[in-house]
Design an enzyme around this catalytic site. Structure first.
Site, PDB file in Angstrom:
ATOM      1  N   ILE A   1      36.674 -41.979  48.770  1.00  0.00           N
ATOM      2  CA  ILE A   1      37.031 -41.521  50.328  1.00  0.00           C
ATOM      3  C   ILE A   1      38.350 -40.535  50.139  1.00  0.00           C
ATOM      4  CG2 ILE A   1      38.033 -42.198  52.527  1.00  0.00           C
ATOM      5  CD1 ILE A   1      36.096 -44.603  52.358  1.00  0.00           C
TER       6      ILE A   1
ATOM      7  N   GLY B   1      43.587 -48.113  47.426  1.00  0.00           N
ATOM      8  CA  GLY B   1      43.300 -49.552  47.684  1.00  0.00           C
ATOM      9  C   GLY B   1      42.193 -50.194  46.532  1.00  0.00           C
TER      10      GLY B   1
ATOM     11  N   ASP C   1      37.235 -59.014  45.058  1.00  0.00           N
ATOM     12  CA  ASP C   1      36.325 -60.032  45.917  1.00  0.00           C
ATOM     13  C   ASP C   1      36.240 -61.662  44.984  1.00  0.00           C
ATOM     14  OD1 ASP C   1      36.653 -57.811  47.492  1.00  0.00           O
ATOM     15  OD2 ASP C   1      34.373 -57.132  47.474  1.00  0.00           O
TER      16      ASP C   1
ATOM     17  N   TYR D   1      41.633 -58.889  50.848  1.00  0.00           N
ATOM     18  CA  TYR D   1      41.533 -57.489  51.051  1.00  0.00           C
ATOM     19  C   TYR D   1      41.459 -57.359  52.844  1.00  0.00           C
ATOM     20  CZ  TYR D   1      38.883 -53.061  51.531  1.00  0.00           C
ATOM     21  OH  TYR D   1      38.549 -51.754  51.662  1.00  0.00           O
TER      22      TYR D   1
ATOM     23  N   GLY E   1      33.355 -48.053  57.576  1.00  0.00           N
ATOM     24  CA  GLY E   1      32.606 -49.205  57.512  1.00  0.00           C
ATOM     25  C   GLY E   1      32.349 -49.086  55.964  1.00  0.00           C
ATOM     26  N   TYR E   2      31.144 -49.472  55.573  1.00  0.00           N
ATOM     27  CA  TYR E   2      30.532 -49.266  53.919  1.00  0.00           C
ATOM     28  C   TYR E   2      30.224 -48.005  53.722  1.00  0.00           C
ATOM     29  CZ  TYR E   2      31.037 -54.408  53.498  1.00  0.00           C
ATOM     30  OH  TYR E   2      31.563 -55.562  53.244  1.00  0.00           O
TER      31      TYR E   2
END
Ligand code: CAA
Length: 240
Positions: free
Chosen positions: A14, A84, A88, A147, A178-179
């Site tokens: 992104i 970031g 997970d 996260y 979102g994803y």
């Protein structure tokens, strides 16, 4: 004279799309990155956007890196805290290290990125702080206690900064993607990813450019009265 924009994590995913969109909008852009020299060099070659290496989790390194950007390009007018990481893992298996790494990069990294440029924005009576949060900071997510805590924290940061900066011409806003089709999402096991996509009414992952356009708007003069808000771009997955 064109404004200067700094994008952390700005050479991949992104962040790369944000760097490119801001350059196209006329900003002088600096793209920070933490470790992937090869990807950063390829990004620089392809876009002509200068890349600067430092770890956003390290305050002194951030200060020094930003000083170098400002010496090269001029004072930072627009800062996009995008860098970031994920670690997970279900909470019962999460180690203190997995917690701390994500807090240090995603949350303390926002402090380390914005704090050095804030006094200059106040002096010059203009600034744009844009923090890349996440749908998972709004709704929480299985295996993302660390996260989600940081991404929810981003929202508290911009709502507070907005109140402090408003009279100095500074806005602070969050974008909650979102994803999105990036390496981070592609690292989610395929079966899990497919089940997540099935829960997105749009029926697809977002594109990095769809987030970059939100950022370019928030950075613009037209967005002066938008302050302390969040823009959700998630294909109707969640209404936060
Ligand atoms: N809801 C409920 N249960 C879930 C679940 C969910 N979302 N995801 C997994 N589970 C269940 C599994 O079905 C499995 O159950 P059983 O044991 O009964 O079969 C169990 O949890 C898996 O437990 P494990 O102990 O085996 O899990 P693991 O240690 O192998 O971890 C995982 C697997 C890390 C949770 C993996 O499923 C995963 O990566 N999930 C995706 C998490 C996610 O969405 N991350 C977002 C990354 S993208 C991003 O962060 C960008 C952004 O901002 C959106």
């Amino acid at each position: 004279m064109s404004r200067v924009a700094l994008v952390t994590g700005g050479s991949r995913g992104i962040g790369a799309a944000i760097s490119v969109a801001l350059k196209a909008a006329g900003y002088k852009v600096a793209a920070n990155y933490a470790g992937n020299d090869e990807a950063a060099a390829a990004f620089n070659k392809e876009t002509g956007i200068p890349v600067y290496k430092w770890n956003v989790a390290d305050y002194e390194a951030s200060k020094a890196g930003i000083a170098k950007v400002e010496a090269d390009l001029g004072p930072v007018d627009v800062v996009v805290a995008n860098a970031g990481i994920t670690r997970d893992v279900p909470f019962h298996k999460m180690s203190p290290e997995q917690w701390q790494q994500v807090i240090d990069t995603n949350l303390t990294g926002v402090f380390n990125t914005v704090h050095p440029v804030w006094p200059g924005m106040r002096d010059r009576k203009f600034g744009r702080v844009i923090v890349i949060s996440s749908v998972n900071g709004q709704k929480g997510q299985f295996a993302q206690v660390n996260y989600a805590a940081t991404k929810a924290g981003d929202i508290g940061i911009v709502r507070s900064l907005a109140q402090e900066g408003a009279r100095a011409g500074i806005t602070a806003n969050a974008v909650c993607p979102g994803y999105i089709a990036t390496e981070m999402v592609m690292a989610v096991p395929e079966k899990v990813r497919e089940s997540i996509i099935a829960q997105i009414p749009a029926g697809r992952l977002g594109e990095p450019e769809e987030i970059a356009r939100c950022v370019a708007f928030l950075a613009s003069d037209d967005a002066q009265f938008i302050n302390g808000s969040t823009i959700s771009a998630n294909g109707a997955q969640f209404f936060g």
